[in-house]
Motif scaffolding. Structure first.
Motif: not given
Length: 584
Positions: A43-71
């Motif tokens: 039997a095929n061992p990858l039959a019910d699995a999702t395969l994704v490749p190991v990729s290279r790219g930029d990873l960014v850890l962001g913290v989002s918030a909102t506010g108002r512009v002030e001088p």
């Protein structure tokens, strides 16, 4: 397990139906087991699995918030002075100004005068210092000598201004005032009281005498009136008789009593008698009128005479009462004041006042001599130090006056834009800031970050700021973090200030902005989906596809992970770019 039937010895026996059924079942079970083992190996061992490749790219850890512009900076500018009248307003809203530019000028006439006065004082102090260093001029020495002579003359005049006769007169005045006061305080003397009582008795006796005499005169006048009235009545009766006799003679020509005829002479006698009766009546009436006038005069004399006599009695009684009551309070006060004045005059001539005046004149003389000695002697180090100190004090006062004058001009403390102007020329400035200045070279966005993410935020981190109104993302930097939290609705958060560079964008204070703080990042890093990494025995494990074609299989591999950014995680070691991993 099913037990098979045993064969009997001595001959071959036919299998039973049950044995056949059991054999068939046994064969079926064995076949199924063998099929499963065979099919499992293939039997095929990858039959019910999702395969994704190991990729290279930029990873960014962001913290989002909102506010108002002030001088970046907003300053409500005001004058150091509490009040003042606006003389000139040099800017309007929207004007760009540089640091140090004048914005508003107050009325400075008074402060300018104060500055000029301070400058004059400084000039005087500097001149005094220079004069002290150079020494006194002949004119100054002559002036000081004249002052010494004047002080000597004043002292001599003060000493000789009071003679022994002046002092004796002053003491006599004190004794006289003291005696006067003692007399008033002691009250009336016996002889004065006797004189007052005698005067009262005499006044009363005169009153009684006047009352009797005037009453008698009035009664005599009344009797004279009655007598005159009787005379008038008698004259009237005679007049009436003469009148009717004359009328009878005129009508009848006969004597009214005898009835005999009368000749003309006899008739004339009746006319004469009538005329006499008329004159007698007139005289009686005049006498009555005179008697009445005399009576009224007597009545008025009685009234006025009694009033005069009674007034004398009251005056005598008042004098006696005054003596018995003692001295008047005003007289006592006047006597005490006279004594005080006399004592003060004596003290002025002989007491501390005169001594003080002599001491003052003596002090003036000594001061004049000291001034002369100071001018004629070389300046001492202390004199120079005091003069230099006066110059320094005058310089400080001039600087203070200049600062006060400068404070009347409101200047921009930094480069910026005038946001509002709240005064006009002629108005008085108060507590409200007349000008609001903002610095829009850079803007700030204050956002609130949840306590879960605040540990990832540090000053200096880059920020991507999306301005909703412009639809433009601008770069920014975390400027600072508030050390204390802000709690709202039970959620603990911290305020983070982000500084952004407008970079020519038309930013306006108050615009809404969404900030993404770049807490961490890895450029060109290997990464896999976070779901592909499992933790086995405390180590991170991924399922990696190895082999090719039908030989492909899954291999469990331990990896070293790094930054987690969203749904991906950095792989530091254990995988190579392009390898396939399994996500189940």
């Amino acid at each position: 397990m099913t037990t098979l039937p045993q064969s009997r010895p001595g001959g071959l026996r036919r299998p039973t139906f049950a044995a056949i059924i059991a054999l068939v079942l046994l064969l079926a079970v064995a076949g199924t087991f063998a099929f499963r083992n065979f099919s499992g190996a293939r039997a095929n061992p990858l039959a019910d699995a999702t395969l994704v490749p190991v990729s290279r790219g930029d990873l960014v850890l962001g913290v989002s918030a909102t506010g108002r512009v002030e001088p970046r900076v907003q300053a409500e500018l005001s004058f150091p002075a509490a009040s003042g009248r606006v003389a000139e307003v040099l800017v309007v809203e929207g004007d760009a100004v540089r640091a140090g530019d004048a914005l508003i000028v107050l009325d400075s006439r008074q402060q300018a005068a104060a500055r000029d006065a301070a400058a004059a004082n400084l000039a005087v102090a500097q001149a005094d210092l220079q004069a002290l260093r150079e020494g006194a001029t002949p004119e100054q020495i002559a002036e000081a000598q004249a002052q010494v002579r004047a002080a000597q003359g004043a002292l001599t005049q003060t000493r000789g201004s009071v003679t022994d006769a002046d002092i004796a007169a002053a003491r006599a005045a004190v004794e006289e005032a003291r005696a006067r006061l003692a007399e008033l305080e002691a009250g009336a003397k016996s002889d004065a009281r006797a004189r007052a009582e005698t005067a009262l008795a005499e006044a009363r006796a005169e009153l009684e005498r006047q009352r009797a005499a005037l009453a008698s005169a009035k009664e005599q006048a009344r009797l004279n009136v009655e007598a005159a009235a009787n005379t008038v009545r008698n004259a009237q009766s005679a007049y009436s008789a003469a009148y009717w006799d004359l009328e009878h003679v005129r009508r009848n020509g006969t004597d009214p009593r005898t009835g005999r005829s009368l000749n003309d002479f006899q008739k004339q006698d009746f006319q004469v008698a009538f005329d006499q009766a008329a004159r007698n009546l007139a005289d009686a009436e005049a006498a009555l009128q005179q008697a009445r006038i005399a009576y009224e005069t007597a009545v008025q004399n009685e009234i006025s005479g009694l009033q005069t006599a009674e007034a004398r009695v009251r005056a005598a009684q008042t004098d006696l009462d005054t003596l018995l009551a003692g001295a008047d309070a005003d007289d006592l006060a006047a006597a005490r004041a006279q004594l005080a004045r006399a004592q003060a005059e004596l003290a002025r001539l002989t007491g501390a006042q005169r001594a003080g005046a002599l001491a003052a004149q003596q002090a003036n003389l000594e001061a004049a001599r000291a001034r002369l000695e100071q001018l004629t002697a070389d300046p001492t180090a202390s004199d120079l130090a005091r003069a230099e100190a006066r110059v320094a004090q005058a310089q400080a006062q001039l600087a203070q006056a200049q600062a006060a004058l400068d404070d009347l001009t409101l200047r921009a403390p930094f480069d910026g834009v005038v946001a509002s102007v709240n005064v006009a020329p002629g108005e008085s400035v108060g507590a409200a800031a007349p000008v609001v200045l903002i610095d829009i070279s850079r803007f700030l966005v204050k956002v609130t970050v949840d306590e879960v993410d605040i540990a990832r935020v540090r000053p200096g981190q880059p920020v991507e700021v999306l301005v909703d109104a412009l639809g433009q993302t601008l770069p920014g930097t975390v400027l600072r973090l508030e050390p204390l939290p802000t709690s709202a609705s039970g959620v603990t958060a911290y305020q983070v200030t982000v500084e952004i560079d407008p970079a020519g964008a038309l930013l306006k204070p108050g615009m809404t902005a969404s900030a993404t703080i770049v807490a961490d990042r890895r450029d060109n890093a290997l990464s896999v989906p976070l779901a592909a990494v499992r933790t086995v025995d405390g180590r991170s494990v991924v399922s990696v596809v190895v082999g090719e074609g039908n030989e492909r299989r899954v291999e469990e591999r331990v990896v070293e992970t790094g930054l987690r950014a969203g749904d991906r995680i950095e792989i530091r070691s254990g995988l190579a770019e392009g390898e396939q991993i399994v996500i189940r």
